[in-house]
Design an enzyme around this catalytic site. Structure first.
Site, PDB file in Angstrom:
ATOM      1  CB  THR A  28      -0.888   0.004   1.262  1.00 47.86           C
ATOM      2  OG1 THR A  28      -1.645  -1.200   1.312  1.00 47.86           O
ATOM      3  CG2 THR A  28      -1.821   1.194   1.272  1.00 47.86           C
ATOM      4  CD  GLU A  29      -1.404   5.002  -0.484  1.00 49.34           C
ATOM      5  OE1 GLU A  29      -0.883   5.463  -1.503  1.00 49.34           O
ATOM      6  OE2 GLU A  29      -2.624   5.003  -0.279  1.00 49.34           O
ATOM      7  CG  LEU A  30       4.864   2.702  -4.284  1.00 51.56           C
ATOM      8  CD1 LEU A  30       5.706   3.621  -5.162  1.00 51.56           C
ATOM      9  CD2 LEU A  30       4.885   1.291  -4.838  1.00 51.56           C
TER      10      LEU A  30
END
Length: 458
Positions: free
Chosen positions: A145-147
């Protein structure tokens, strides 16, 4: 040969309706169905569907030389199945080309990797099962998630069997190094890291239609020349962005689809290729190890997690949500577990971010609330009702020791079931082997008898 690795993220949360304090205990349905249906349908019509058609055309025109990867959250897939089923069909058409790869991620697009390893691993498994069920392929490379990524998260990813991970090419981690190489994790050396080239990615995502940008207009020829001009020894340029870039953030009128269609032609002229993340980690060798002691992400100049957990409001909501994690995992109430996933989406915490109050453009584009404080109040009202429902099944009066003992029993039973399943599988293989040997012996005996009969006749 220079190679471009494209990856697009697709995620839409289940947005919450206006939920008042007096609704707590009386209303257990939390979602704004009209907004959720309207938003995902509108974005699909403006972006996802025409973008899928564009990519399919690009793959066919390039004779399979253009390749791309997707990371689609489980909660987004649920909405697309119901509201835009034609998107699922068009994605299946892309899969048939063998030029498309699906990445693994958390089902709920959650921040579980930062606090709850067990929840994190469960969501990854559920997400991959969903991808395999819909598209018949199993993800091999992970994108959080979100890198979000750190050494601790790297160890968890490696323990789940992934060979590669996609994350941010943050300056404070790379230092003088370039993101245009393959790296490996210092915490899990066998885990290979593909790092986002955020400048090149943002040129498409955010600056493409900006008239004030010094490099406007951005053409495919110009973009490929930038890729080509990187030092010869830098083998890969990773372009990671939201899928809404095509048609939503950069509208059709900006020429974004024509820009994309022209990329393979100019890339071929300059000897630039395309690859999927799995191809990249299998063909390239890591040039160095990177250590990420603290979680990093794609967001802001700081490239940290402060966009989701940077203030008191966010941390209080986050703490309260995961305080009931063990109890939720014990229950078998499907509705409760569904709400548990929907409430974990990172978007709810992003809406509470106060960093953007001085520059509301980014904040207002994504948030359905007038202020972060309104987002916090609404979410906490919903969460309070959710926790009441959880405690109705597993009250707070259950001591931690008692709960832990119950969890230990359940885990031991799960381990025992898994061991018995392995033994059963082994027994089946052995039985199959013995049957095959018996059949072979019988056939040999029959052949020998046949030879004797023939010799007697002679």
């Amino acid at each position: 040969m220079k190679t471009i690795c494209f990856y697009f993220q697709i995620h839409q949360p289940f947005r919450l309706k206006r939920y008042r304090f007096f609704d707590i205990g009386n209303d257990h349905y939390y979602y704004d169905d009209f907004a959720n249906d309207d938003i995902i349908t509108r974005i699909a019509q403006r972006s996802y569907l025409p973008a899928n058609a564009t990519l399919l055309e690009m793959i066919k025109n390039a004779n399979g030389k253009f390749k791309v990867a997707f990371s689609i959250s489980g909660v987004a897939l649920e909405q697309l199945e119901v509201c835009v089923p034609e998107f699922i069909d068009s994605m299946k058409e892309l899969v048939k080309t063998d030029c498309v790869e699906f990445l693994s991620e958390t089902y709920a697009h959650s921040l579980a990797s930062l606090c709850d390893p067990e929840e994190f691993k469960m969501q990854v498994r559920q997400h991959d099962e969903k991808i395999e069920q819909l598209f018949g392929v199993k993800p091999k490379v992970f994108r959080n998630t979100e890198l979000i990524f750190s050494d601790d998260i790297a160890s968890m990813i490696a323990s789940m069997g992934f060979k590669g991970v996609i994350t941010e090419g943050a300056k404070h981690i790379l230092g003088w190094k370039s993101p245009n190489y393959l790296y490996s994790s210092a915490a899990a050396p066998k885990l290979k890291m593909l790092l986002k080239n955020y400048k090149m990615s943002d040129d498409i995502s955010f600056r493409f239609s900006n008239y004030e940008w010094s490099d406007y207009p951005l053409t495919a020829e110009k973009f490929i020349s930038w890729v080509k001009n990187y030092p010869e020894e830098e083998p890969i340029v990773n372009l990671f962005m939201n899928y809404e870039t095509l048609g939503e953030l950069q509208p059709r009128e900006s020429g974004i689809f024509e820009f994309m269609k022209a990329l393979p032609r100019f890339a071929e002229q300059e000897g630039v290729g395309f690859c999927t993340p799995t191809e990249a980690i299998s063909k390239l060798k890591p040039v160095d190890m990177l250590s990420v002691p603290y979680p990093m992400s794609w967001a802001d100049e700081a490239r940290d997690t402060s966009a989701w957990l940077g203030n008191t409001l966010q941390n209080e909501a986050f703490r309260k949500l995961y305080s009931v994690a063990e109890r939720v995992r014990l229950c078998d109430d499907r509705r409760l577990k569904q709400d548990w996933y929907y409430l974990q989406a990172s978007d709810h915490f992003y809406y509470m971010c106060t960093k953007y109050l001085s520059d509301g453009a980014v904040h207002s584009h994504y948030s359905p609330y007038d202020s972060p404080y309104e987002a916090f109040t609404n979410y906490m009202n919903v969460l309070s009702d959710f926790i009441v429902r959880v405690e109705a099944q597993y009250p707070e009066s259950i001591e931690n020791e008692e709960l832990n003992a119950l969890l230990t029993t359940i885990r031991n039973q799960s381990a025992e079931i898994e061991m018995l399943q392995k033994e059963l599988k082994s027994a089946r293989i052995e039985r199959h082997s013995k049957r095959a040997e018996a059949k072979k012996a019988k056939e040999a005996k029959a052949a020998e008898s046949s030879k004797k009969v023939v010799s007697k006749k002679d």
